[in-house]
Design a protein around this motif. Sequence first.
Motif, short mmCIF file in Angstrom:
data_model
loop_
_atom_site.label_atom_id
_atom_site.label_comp_id
_atom_site.label_asym_id
_atom_site.label_seq_id
_atom_site.Cartn_x
_atom_site.Cartn_y
_atom_site.Cartn_z
N LEU A 20 0.84 -1.20 0.00
CA LEU A 20 0.00 0.00 0.00
C LEU A 20 0.87 1.25 0.00
N THR A 21 1.89 1.27 0.83
CA THR A 21 2.79 2.42 0.91
C THR A 21 3.48 2.67 -0.42
N ASP A 22 3.97 1.61 -1.07
CA ASP A 22 4.61 1.76 -2.38
C ASP A 22 3.63 2.31 -3.41
N HIS A 23 2.40 1.79 -3.38
CA HIS A 23 1.38 2.25 -4.32
C HIS A 23 1.08 3.75 -4.09
N LEU A 24 0.96 4.16 -2.83
CA LEU A 24 0.69 5.56 -2.53
C LEU A 24 1.85 6.46 -2.97
N LYS A 25 3.08 5.98 -2.77
CA LYS A 25 4.25 6.76 -3.21
C LYS A 25 4.22 6.95 -4.73
N ASN A 26 3.86 5.90 -5.47
CA ASN A 26 3.76 6.01 -6.93
C ASN A 26 2.68 7.02 -7.33
N LEU A 27 1.56 6.98 -6.65
CA LEU A 27 0.50 7.94 -6.95
C LEU A 27 0.94 9.37 -6.65
N MET A 28 1.71 9.54 -5.59
CA MET A 28 2.18 10.87 -5.22
C MET A 28 3.14 11.43 -6.27
N THR A 29 3.89 10.58 -6.93
CA THR A 29 4.81 11.07 -7.96
C THR A 29 4.07 11.56 -9.19
N THR A 30 2.84 11.09 -9.40
CA THR A 30 2.05 11.55 -10.53
C THR A 30 1.16 12.73 -10.14
N GLU A 31 1.37 13.23 -8.95
CA GLU A 31 0.61 14.35 -8.41
C GLU A 31 -0.89 14.07 -8.37
N SER A 32 -1.24 12.81 -8.12
CA SER A 32 -2.65 12.45 -7.97
C SER A 32 -3.13 12.89 -6.60
N ARG A 33 -4.39 13.22 -6.52
CA ARG A 33 -4.99 13.54 -5.23
C ARG A 33 -5.38 12.22 -4.58
N ILE A 34 -4.98 12.00 -3.35
CA ILE A 34 -5.19 10.73 -2.66
C ILE A 34 -6.08 10.98 -1.45
N VAL A 35 -7.12 10.19 -1.33
CA VAL A 35 -8.00 10.25 -0.17
C VAL A 35 -8.09 8.85 0.41
N LEU A 36 -7.76 8.72 1.68
CA LEU A 36 -7.89 7.44 2.37
C LEU A 36 -9.07 7.56 3.33
N ALA A 37 -9.90 6.54 3.35
CA ALA A 37 -11.05 6.53 4.24
C ALA A 37 -11.03 5.23 5.03
N ALA A 38 -11.49 5.31 6.26
CA ALA A 38 -11.57 4.13 7.12
C ALA A 38 -12.90 4.18 7.86
N PRO A 39 -13.46 3.02 8.17
CA PRO A 39 -14.79 2.99 8.78
C PRO A 39 -14.83 3.41 10.25
N HIS A 40 -13.70 3.37 10.94
CA HIS A 40 -13.70 3.65 12.37
C HIS A 40 -12.48 4.49 12.75
N GLN A 41 -12.62 5.25 13.82
CA GLN A 41 -11.52 6.07 14.31
C GLN A 41 -10.31 5.20 14.65
N GLY A 42 -10.54 4.03 15.19
CA GLY A 42 -9.43 3.12 15.52
C GLY A 42 -8.65 2.72 14.29
N ASP A 43 -9.35 2.49 13.17
CA ASP A 43 -8.68 2.15 11.92
C ASP A 43 -7.85 3.32 11.41
N VAL A 44 -8.37 4.54 11.56
CA VAL A 44 -7.63 5.73 11.14
C VAL A 44 -6.34 5.84 11.96
N GLU A 45 -6.46 5.63 13.26
CA GLU A 45 -5.29 5.72 14.13
C GLU A 45 -4.26 4.64 13.79
N ARG A 46 -4.72 3.43 13.49
CA ARG A 46 -3.79 2.36 13.11
C ARG A 46 -3.08 2.69 11.80
N LEU A 47 -3.83 3.24 10.83
CA LEU A 47 -3.21 3.65 9.57
C LEU A 47 -2.15 4.73 9.82
#
Length: 169
Positions: A130-157
């Motif tokens: 996932l981290t590698d994929h996000l880094k690749n997206l960042m190099t193309t200047e894509s806008r990235i939005v991550l969503a998680a169903p619970h606050q605990g999941d957000v904190e773990r991410l």
Amino acid sequence: MAVEMAAAGGVSVFPGWEFFSAVAGAQKSLLSLLPKCALLIEEPAMVRNQIDRWWNKVEQRHERSSMGSLIKPEDIYLPPEILQAQLSSHMGLDLDQLGVVDVLDEDSSLGEIELNTRPTQRFHGSLPALTDHLKNLMTTESRIVLAAPHQGDVERLATSFASTRSPTV
């Protein structure tokens, strides 16, 4: 009534308080509190079906509760027809799965827009992938939005990303 109680210091928050807000005099729904937001409804037919199924469960549970007319489901929740009317009148888009719309219907007055989409990539718990994929997206200047169903999941991410952070992230 609730405003006077709050001013007098007689209001306390308890688990499930939001279910009784309508009984206490609240007159607003989430949609009415967000009048300028765009509402995207994925698979609107399925949403309508789920609303109807949920309402049937609410009515069945009310009947089993022996509450009678002391408090009715309509006193706490928006009935399906009112909720559907609010959803329909709110600004936004209905998103149907590709191929579900009748391709023989050439009526352009429906305002349908075809979007080419693809399913999201699955990482099956592999944070490095996932981290590698996000880094690749960042190099193309894509806008990235991550969503998680619970606050605990957000904190773990957040914790996981912080531990895998490299100087380029």
